[in-house]
Scaffold this motif. Sequence first.
Motif, PDB file in Angstrom:
ATOM      1  N   ASP A  18      62.784 100.688  34.725  1.00 40.61           N
ATOM      2  CA  ASP A  18      62.173  99.354  34.781  1.00 40.61           C
ATOM      3  C   ASP A  18      62.546  98.635  36.068  1.00 40.61           C
ATOM      4  OD1 ASP A  18      60.951  99.610  32.349  1.00 40.61           O
ATOM      5  OD2 ASP A  18      62.386  98.375  31.257  1.00 40.61           O
ATOM      6  N   TRP A  19      63.834  98.654  36.389  1.00 43.02           N
ATOM      7  CA  TRP A  19      64.294  97.998  37.609  1.00 43.02           C
ATOM      8  C   TRP A  19      63.674  98.633  38.847  1.00 43.02           C
ATOM      9  CZ3 TRP A  19      66.515  93.525  38.419  1.00 43.02           C
ATOM     10  CH2 TRP A  19      67.205  92.917  37.393  1.00 43.02           C
TER      11      TRP A  19
ATOM     12  N   CYS B 112      60.817 100.200  39.078  1.00 41.61           N
ATOM     13  CA  CYS B 112      59.398  99.812  39.133  1.00 41.61           C
ATOM     14  C   CYS B 112      59.237  98.403  39.690  1.00 41.61           C
ATOM     15  CB  CYS B 112      58.765  99.903  37.754  1.00 41.61           C
ATOM     16  SG  CYS B 112      58.527 101.567  37.141  1.00 41.61           S
ATOM     17  N   TRP B 113      60.061  97.472  39.246  1.00 38.99           N
ATOM     18  CA  TRP B 113      59.971  96.101  39.747  1.00 38.99           C
ATOM     19  C   TRP B 113      60.330  96.024  41.225  1.00 38.99           C
ATOM     20  CZ3 TRP B 113      57.277  92.344  37.926  1.00 38.99           C
ATOM     21  CH2 TRP B 113      57.014  92.271  36.563  1.00 38.99           C
TER      22      TRP B 113
ATOM     23  N   LEU C 231      57.317  97.252  43.112  1.00 41.73           N
ATOM     24  CA  LEU C 231      56.237  96.271  43.104  1.00 41.73           C
ATOM     25  C   LEU C 231      56.526  95.114  44.058  1.00 41.73           C
ATOM     26  CD1 LEU C 231      53.522  95.418  41.771  1.00 41.73           C
ATOM     27  CD2 LEU C 231      54.905  94.027  40.238  1.00 41.73           C
ATOM     28  N   ILE C 232      57.734  94.602  44.042  1.00 39.85           N
ATOM     29  CA  ILE C 232      58.072  93.477  44.914  1.00 39.85           C
ATOM     30  C   ILE C 232      58.035  93.901  46.379  1.00 39.85           C
ATOM     31  CG2 ILE C 232      59.971  91.935  45.563  1.00 39.85           C
ATOM     32  CD1 ILE C 232      60.607  91.777  42.540  1.00 39.85           C
TER      33      ILE C 232
ATOM     34  N   CYS D   8      54.322 102.776  42.003  1.00 36.89           N
ATOM     35  CA  CYS D   8      54.750 101.829  40.977  1.00 36.89           C
ATOM     36  C   CYS D   8      53.902 101.995  39.714  1.00 36.89           C
ATOM     37  CB  CYS D   8      54.657 100.405  41.499  1.00 36.89           C
ATOM     38  SG  CYS D   8      55.120  99.160  40.300  1.00 36.89           S
TER      39      CYS D   8
ATOM     40  N   SER E 274      55.542 103.343  36.322  1.00 33.04           N
ATOM     41  CA  SER E 274      55.529 102.459  35.156  1.00 33.04           C
ATOM     42  C   SER E 274      54.773 103.102  33.986  1.00 33.04           C
ATOM     43  CB  SER E 274      54.943 101.100  35.510  1.00 33.04           C
ATOM     44  OG  SER E 274      53.655 101.213  36.032  1.00 33.04           O
TER      45      SER E 274
ATOM     46  N   ARG F 146      58.876  96.071  25.354  1.00 31.42           N
ATOM     47  CA  ARG F 146      58.902  96.248  26.808  1.00 31.42           C
ATOM     48  C   ARG F 146      57.594  95.778  27.422  1.00 31.42           C
ATOM     49  NH1 ARG F 146      63.527  98.809  28.999  1.00 31.42           N
ATOM     50  NH2 ARG F 146      64.663  99.835  27.365  1.00 31.42           N
TER      51      ARG F 146
ATOM     52  N   ASN G 138      57.232  93.984  29.876  1.00 34.69           N
ATOM     53  CA  ASN G 138      57.264  94.018  31.337  1.00 34.69           C
ATOM     54  C   ASN G 138      56.600  95.277  31.889  1.00 34.69           C
ATOM     55  OD1 ASN G 138      59.285  95.777  30.527  1.00 34.69           O
ATOM     56  ND2 ASN G 138      60.626  95.246  32.209  1.00 34.69           N
TER      57      ASN G 138
ATOM     58  N   LEU H 113      53.702  95.383  34.633  1.00 33.36           N
ATOM     59  CA  LEU H 113      53.795  96.224  35.823  1.00 33.36           C
ATOM     60  C   LEU H 113      52.543  97.072  36.013  1.00 33.36           C
ATOM     61  CD1 LEU H 113      57.475  97.456  35.727  1.00 33.36           C
ATOM     62  CD2 LEU H 113      56.370  96.352  37.643  1.00 33.36           C
TER      63      LEU H 113
ATOM     64  N   SER I 191      50.215  96.288  39.283  1.00 32.60           N
ATOM     65  CA  SER I 191      50.084  97.348  40.282  1.00 32.60           C
ATOM     66  C   SER I 191      48.672  97.925  40.308  1.00 32.60           C
ATOM     67  CB  SER I 191      51.128  98.439  40.059  1.00 32.60           C
ATOM     68  OG  SER I 191      51.037  98.960  38.762  1.00 32.60           O
TER      69      SER I 191
END
Length: 126
Positions: free
Chosen positions: A28-29, A31-32, A35-36, A80, A84, A103, A105, A109, A113
């Motif tokens: 998860d981290w 993927c974020w 994305l960022i 991403c 995800s 989940r 998030n 994601l 994305s």
Amino acid sequence: MTDRQQALGSGNRRQGPDLWLKLLSWLDWLCWILLITALALAHLAEPDFDSGLVRYWQIPLDPNWDQTLLSYSNPLFASCLALSLFTLGLHWRRNKRQTDSLRLNLYLLVLFSAVALWLLSGLSAR
């Protein structure tokens, strides 16, 4: 209660987060972060903003997208999205109880994305 449930105790044998839950959390981290990073590159690639103050001071502007930065951001959005979706698949296989987290998030994601990849793929084709 049956004899089996009494032998097992309360029925909840989980002792805390296991390796799979820790792996899902780390994915998860990751993927974020992807994305960022991709969003930051896409922001840096966009054309300069033309305002009245810029025209007044006659600052030169670049009206085109930076294709080099877009070529870096598109694979990041695609990875991403793929990561995800993979993490979402792991989540579906791992969580079997109704009390397990959804989940949400991961769904965000996938949505962010996919939309960003769709929007920016048209810009990189120009």
